[in-house]
Design a protein around this motif. Structure first.
Motif, PDB file in Angstrom:
ATOM      1  N   THR A  54      40.472  -2.244  27.550  1.00  0.00           N
ATOM      2  CA  THR A  54      41.902  -2.444  27.784  1.00  0.00           C
ATOM      3  C   THR A  54      42.504  -3.380  26.734  1.00  0.00           C
ATOM      4  OG1 THR A  54      41.428  -4.153  29.437  1.00  0.00           O
ATOM      5  CG2 THR A  54      41.831  -1.930  30.249  1.00  0.00           C
ATOM      6  N   ARG A  55      41.748  -4.386  26.296  1.00  0.00           N
ATOM      7  CA  ARG A  55      42.242  -5.270  25.227  1.00  0.00           C
ATOM      8  C   ARG A  55      42.472  -4.487  23.941  1.00  0.00           C
ATOM      9  NH1 ARG A  55      37.973  -8.553  26.479  1.00  0.00           N
ATOM     10  NH2 ARG A  55      38.502  -9.867  28.218  1.00  0.00           N
ATOM     11  N   ARG A  56      41.516  -3.609  23.593  1.00  0.00           N
ATOM     12  CA  ARG A  56      41.669  -2.793  22.380  1.00  0.00           C
ATOM     13  C   ARG A  56      42.891  -1.893  22.480  1.00  0.00           C
ATOM     14  NH1 ARG A  56      36.291  -1.933  23.115  1.00  0.00           N
ATOM     15  NH2 ARG A  56      36.621   0.270  23.563  1.00  0.00           N
ATOM     16  N   GLU A 103      48.463  -0.835  20.832  1.00  0.00           N
ATOM     17  CA  GLU A 103      49.858  -0.685  21.221  1.00  0.00           C
ATOM     18  C   GLU A 103      50.719  -1.691  20.471  1.00  0.00           C
ATOM     19  OE1 GLU A 103      52.896   1.244  23.229  1.00  0.00           O
ATOM     20  OE2 GLU A 103      50.769   1.746  23.245  1.00  0.00           O
ATOM     21  N   ASP A 104      50.221  -2.922  20.327  1.00  0.00           N
ATOM     22  CA  ASP A 104      50.956  -3.952  19.586  1.00  0.00           C
ATOM     23  C   ASP A 104      51.104  -3.564  18.111  1.00  0.00           C
ATOM     24  OD1 ASP A 104      51.253  -5.456  21.859  1.00  0.00           O
ATOM     25  OD2 ASP A 104      49.601  -6.844  21.393  1.00  0.00           O
ATOM     26  N   ASP A 105      50.071  -2.943  17.544  1.00  0.00           N
ATOM     27  CA  ASP A 105      50.121  -2.518  16.146  1.00  0.00           C
ATOM     28  C   ASP A 105      51.151  -1.430  15.916  1.00  0.00           C
ATOM     29  OD1 ASP A 105      48.139  -4.339  15.551  1.00  0.00           O
ATOM     30  OD2 ASP A 105      46.513  -2.846  15.536  1.00  0.00           O
ATOM     31  N   LEU A 127      35.805   8.943  27.665  1.00  0.00           N
ATOM     32  CA  LEU A 127      35.751   7.641  26.990  1.00  0.00           C
ATOM     33  C   LEU A 127      34.306   7.206  26.760  1.00  0.00           C
ATOM     34  CD1 LEU A 127      38.587   5.775  28.940  1.00  0.00           C
ATOM     35  CD2 LEU A 127      38.684   6.640  26.589  1.00  0.00           C
ATOM     36  N   LEU A 128      33.446   7.483  27.726  1.00  0.00           N
ATOM     37  CA  LEU A 128      32.021   7.154  27.583  1.00  0.00           C
ATOM     38  C   LEU A 128      31.389   8.003  26.487  1.00  0.00           C
ATOM     39  CD1 LEU A 128      31.055   6.924  31.360  1.00  0.00           C
ATOM     40  CD2 LEU A 128      31.279   5.013  29.756  1.00  0.00           C
ATOM     41  N   ARG A 129      31.687   9.292  26.500  1.00  0.00           N
ATOM     42  CA  ARG A 129      31.103  10.221  25.535  1.00  0.00           C
ATOM     43  C   ARG A 129      31.495   9.883  24.099  1.00  0.00           C
ATOM     44  NH1 ARG A 129      33.791  14.223  26.603  1.00  0.00           N
ATOM     45  NH2 ARG A 129      34.759  14.709  24.644  1.00  0.00           N
ATOM     46  N   THR A 130      32.735   9.436  23.912  1.00  0.00           N
ATOM     47  CA  THR A 130      33.222   9.127  22.566  1.00  0.00           C
ATOM     48  C   THR A 130      32.916   7.693  22.143  1.00  0.00           C
ATOM     49  OG1 THR A 130      35.410   8.536  23.421  1.00  0.00           O
ATOM     50  CG2 THR A 130      35.083  10.832  22.715  1.00  0.00           C
ATOM     51  N   GLY A 131      32.301   6.923  23.026  1.00  0.00           N
ATOM     52  CA  GLY A 131      31.920   5.553  22.688  1.00  0.00           C
ATOM     53  C   GLY A 131      33.052   4.543  22.791  1.00  0.00           C
ATOM     54  N   GLN A 132      34.187   4.956  23.321  1.00  0.00           N
ATOM     55  CA  GLN A 132      35.311   4.025  23.482  1.00  0.00           C
ATOM     56  C   GLN A 132      35.080   3.053  24.628  1.00  0.00           C
ATOM     57  OE1 GLN A 132      39.335   5.815  23.013  1.00  0.00           O
ATOM     58  NE2 GLN A 132      38.153   7.714  22.970  1.00  0.00           N
TER      59      GLN A 132
END
Length: 62
Positions: free
Chosen positions: A51-53, A58-60, A25-30
């Protein structure tokens, strides 16, 4: 005093994921982070943002 910076291991434990997944996640910038000297630290706010993103995505889908 409340913690504001976490290690990758602490983030992995908080999210119940593997440490390697955190580094992915760090490497991909997420997941945002920065270095203090040689130490990589992740702001608590960055974990909340991630976590919000994920919840928004998930809502989308639903």
């Amino acid at each position: 005093m409340e913690r504001v910076l976490l290690t990758a291991e602490e983030v992995a434990e908080a999210l119940h994921i593997g440490r390697c997944t955190v580094y992915d996640l760090l490497r991909t910038g997420q997941l945002r982070s920065f270095k203090i000297g040689k130490l990589r630290r992740i702001p608590v706010d960055a974990v909340h943002d991630y976590t919000r993103r994920m919840l928004d995505e998930e809502d989308d889908i639903a």
